[in-house]
Motif scaffolding. Sequence first.
Motif, PDB file in Angstrom:
ATOM      1  N   PHE A   1     -10.294  -5.464   7.400  1.00 39.09           N
ATOM      2  CA  PHE A   1      -9.944  -5.001   6.137  1.00 39.09           C
ATOM      3  C   PHE A   1      -8.531  -4.494   6.040  1.00 39.09           C
ATOM      4  O   PHE A   1      -7.500  -5.006   5.286  1.00 39.09           O
ATOM      5  CB  PHE A   1     -10.686  -3.984   5.544  1.00 39.09           C
ATOM      6  CG  PHE A   1     -10.290  -3.548   4.135  1.00 39.09           C
ATOM      7  CD1 PHE A   1     -10.747  -3.987   3.042  1.00 39.09           C
ATOM      8  CD2 PHE A   1      -9.343  -2.412   3.925  1.00 39.09           C
ATOM      9  CE1 PHE A   1     -10.239  -3.646   1.676  1.00 39.09           C
ATOM     10  CE2 PHE A   1      -9.011  -2.030   2.630  1.00 39.09           C
ATOM     11  CZ  PHE A   1      -9.434  -2.563   1.656  1.00 39.09           C
ATOM     12  N   ILE A   2      -7.933  -3.913   7.196  1.00 40.10           N
ATOM     13  CA  ILE A   2      -6.669  -3.388   7.344  1.00 40.10           C
ATOM     14  C   ILE A   2      -5.777  -4.590   7.795  1.00 40.10           C
ATOM     15  O   ILE A   2      -4.726  -4.685   7.032  1.00 40.10           O
ATOM     16  CB  ILE A   2      -6.493  -2.380   8.431  1.00 40.10           C
ATOM     17  CG1 ILE A   2      -7.391  -1.046   7.972  1.00 40.10           C
ATOM     18  CG2 ILE A   2      -5.155  -2.063   8.695  1.00 40.10           C
ATOM     19  CD1 ILE A   2      -6.895  -0.151   6.937  1.00 40.10           C
ATOM     20  N   ALA A   3      -6.208  -5.571   8.510  1.00 35.46           N
ATOM     21  CA  ALA A   3      -5.629  -6.806   8.756  1.00 35.46           C
ATOM     22  C   ALA A   3      -5.190  -7.569   7.599  1.00 35.46           C
ATOM     23  O   ALA A   3      -4.157  -8.111   7.296  1.00 35.46           O
ATOM     24  CB  ALA A   3      -6.179  -7.635   9.731  1.00 35.46           C
ATOM     25  N   GLY A   4      -6.149  -7.570   6.637  1.00 33.51           N
ATOM     26  CA  GLY A   4      -6.171  -8.556   5.424  1.00 33.51           C
ATOM     27  C   GLY A   4      -5.144  -7.678   4.547  1.00 33.51           C
ATOM     28  O   GLY A   4      -4.097  -8.437   3.898  1.00 33.51           O
ATOM     29  N   TYR A   5      -5.195  -6.355   4.400  1.00 30.87           N
ATOM     30  CA  TYR A   5      -4.229  -5.565   3.587  1.00 30.87           C
ATOM     31  C   TYR A   5      -2.569  -6.028   4.192  1.00 30.87           C
ATOM     32  O   TYR A   5      -1.895  -6.106   3.424  1.00 30.87           O
ATOM     33  CB  TYR A   5      -4.458  -4.056   3.667  1.00 30.87           C
ATOM     34  CG  TYR A   5      -3.668  -3.356   2.634  1.00 30.87           C
ATOM     35  CD1 TYR A   5      -4.213  -3.023   1.533  1.00 30.87           C
ATOM     36  CD2 TYR A   5      -2.510  -2.815   3.218  1.00 30.87           C
ATOM     37  CE1 TYR A   5      -3.244  -2.244   0.700  1.00 30.87           C
ATOM     38  CE2 TYR A   5      -1.774  -1.859   2.585  1.00 30.87           C
ATOM     39  CZ  TYR A   5      -1.989  -1.644   0.956  1.00 30.87           C
ATOM     40  OH  TYR A   5      -1.172  -1.044   0.219  1.00 30.87           O
ATOM     41  N   LEU A   6      -2.593  -5.838   5.388  1.00 28.71           N
ATOM     42  CA  LEU A   6      -1.307  -6.254   5.953  1.00 28.71           C
ATOM     43  C   LEU A   6      -0.522  -7.487   5.576  1.00 28.71           C
ATOM     44  O   LEU A   6       0.551  -7.699   5.351  1.00 28.71           O
ATOM     45  CB  LEU A   6      -1.333  -5.765   7.370  1.00 28.71           C
ATOM     46  CG  LEU A   6      -1.507  -4.509   7.786  1.00 28.71           C
ATOM     47  CD1 LEU A   6      -1.803  -4.283   9.418  1.00 28.71           C
ATOM     48  CD2 LEU A   6      -0.210  -3.487   7.483  1.00 28.71           C
ATOM     49  N   LYS A   7      -1.378  -8.506   5.828  1.00 30.88           N
ATOM     50  CA  LYS A   7      -0.948  -9.793   5.285  1.00 30.88           C
ATOM     51  C   LYS A   7      -0.494  -9.825   3.872  1.00 30.88           C
ATOM     52  O   LYS A   7       0.468 -10.517   3.518  1.00 30.88           O
ATOM     53  CB  LYS A   7      -2.289 -10.720   5.550  1.00 30.88           C
ATOM     54  CG  LYS A   7      -2.571 -11.057   7.003  1.00 30.88           C
ATOM     55  CD  LYS A   7      -3.503 -12.173   6.995  1.00 30.88           C
ATOM     56  CE  LYS A   7      -3.731 -12.115   8.684  1.00 30.88           C
ATOM     57  NZ  LYS A   7      -4.740 -13.060   9.031  1.00 30.88           N
ATOM     58  N   ARG A   8      -1.300  -9.020   2.892  1.00 32.04           N
ATOM     59  CA  ARG A   8      -1.015  -9.068   1.464  1.00 32.04           C
ATOM     60  C   ARG A   8       0.340  -8.147   1.296  1.00 32.04           C
ATOM     61  O   ARG A   8       0.760  -8.007   0.244  1.00 32.04           O
ATOM     62  CB  ARG A   8      -2.171  -8.693   0.781  1.00 32.04           C
ATOM     63  CG  ARG A   8      -3.195  -9.751   0.841  1.00 32.04           C
ATOM     64  CD  ARG A   8      -4.375  -9.416  -0.347  1.00 32.04           C
ATOM     65  NE  ARG A   8      -4.809  -8.223  -0.068  1.00 32.04           N
ATOM     66  CZ  ARG A   8      -5.831  -7.632   0.686  1.00 32.04           C
ATOM     67  NH1 ARG A   8      -6.329  -8.616   1.529  1.00 32.04           N
ATOM     68  NH2 ARG A   8      -6.248  -6.403   0.701  1.00 32.04           N
ATOM     69  N   HIS A   9       0.705  -7.375   2.062  1.00 30.05           N
ATOM     70  CA  HIS A   9       1.513  -6.404   1.950  1.00 30.05           C
ATOM     71  C   HIS A   9       2.690  -6.357   3.188  1.00 30.05           C
ATOM     72  O   HIS A   9       2.697  -5.549   4.181  1.00 30.05           O
ATOM     73  CB  HIS A   9       1.209  -4.677   1.795  1.00 30.05           C
ATOM     74  CG  HIS A   9       0.242  -4.815   0.607  1.00 30.05           C
ATOM     75  ND1 HIS A   9      -0.981  -5.173   0.570  1.00 30.05           N
ATOM     76  CD2 HIS A   9       0.563  -4.381  -0.519  1.00 30.05           C
ATOM     77  CE1 HIS A   9      -1.396  -4.953  -0.521  1.00 30.05           C
ATOM     78  NE2 HIS A   9      -0.712  -4.391  -1.287  1.00 30.05           N
TER      79      HIS A   9
END
Length: 103
Positions: free
Chosen positions: A79-87
């Motif tokens: 989840f955090i990895a995905g958030y980082l990819k989008r931000h």
Amino acid sequence: MSEEETRVVRHDERSRYELFADGELAGFARYAERGNQTVFTHTEIDEAFGGRGLGQVLAKAALDDVVERGRVIVAVCPFIAGYLKRHPGYQDHVRRAEGTSAG
């Protein structure tokens, strides 16, 4: 997201950031600190609070705190990895977890 009141607290004794919505624990992001790194290992939002965008609130607050404290972000948690990819604004503060494809 509705007008509910949210706050995120770093709870060092439990090694997690806790998200409260309207005074109730709604979720958390678990981490481990290794040297200057904060390694995010698991994020969870209680089903009763799902669909409100609270995971985004939790991720942003936790990551902002890590950056503010001058630490390095390592995202093992999907989840955090995905958030980082989008931000991508966090890119200068992120390191890849050794032995994984996260980051």
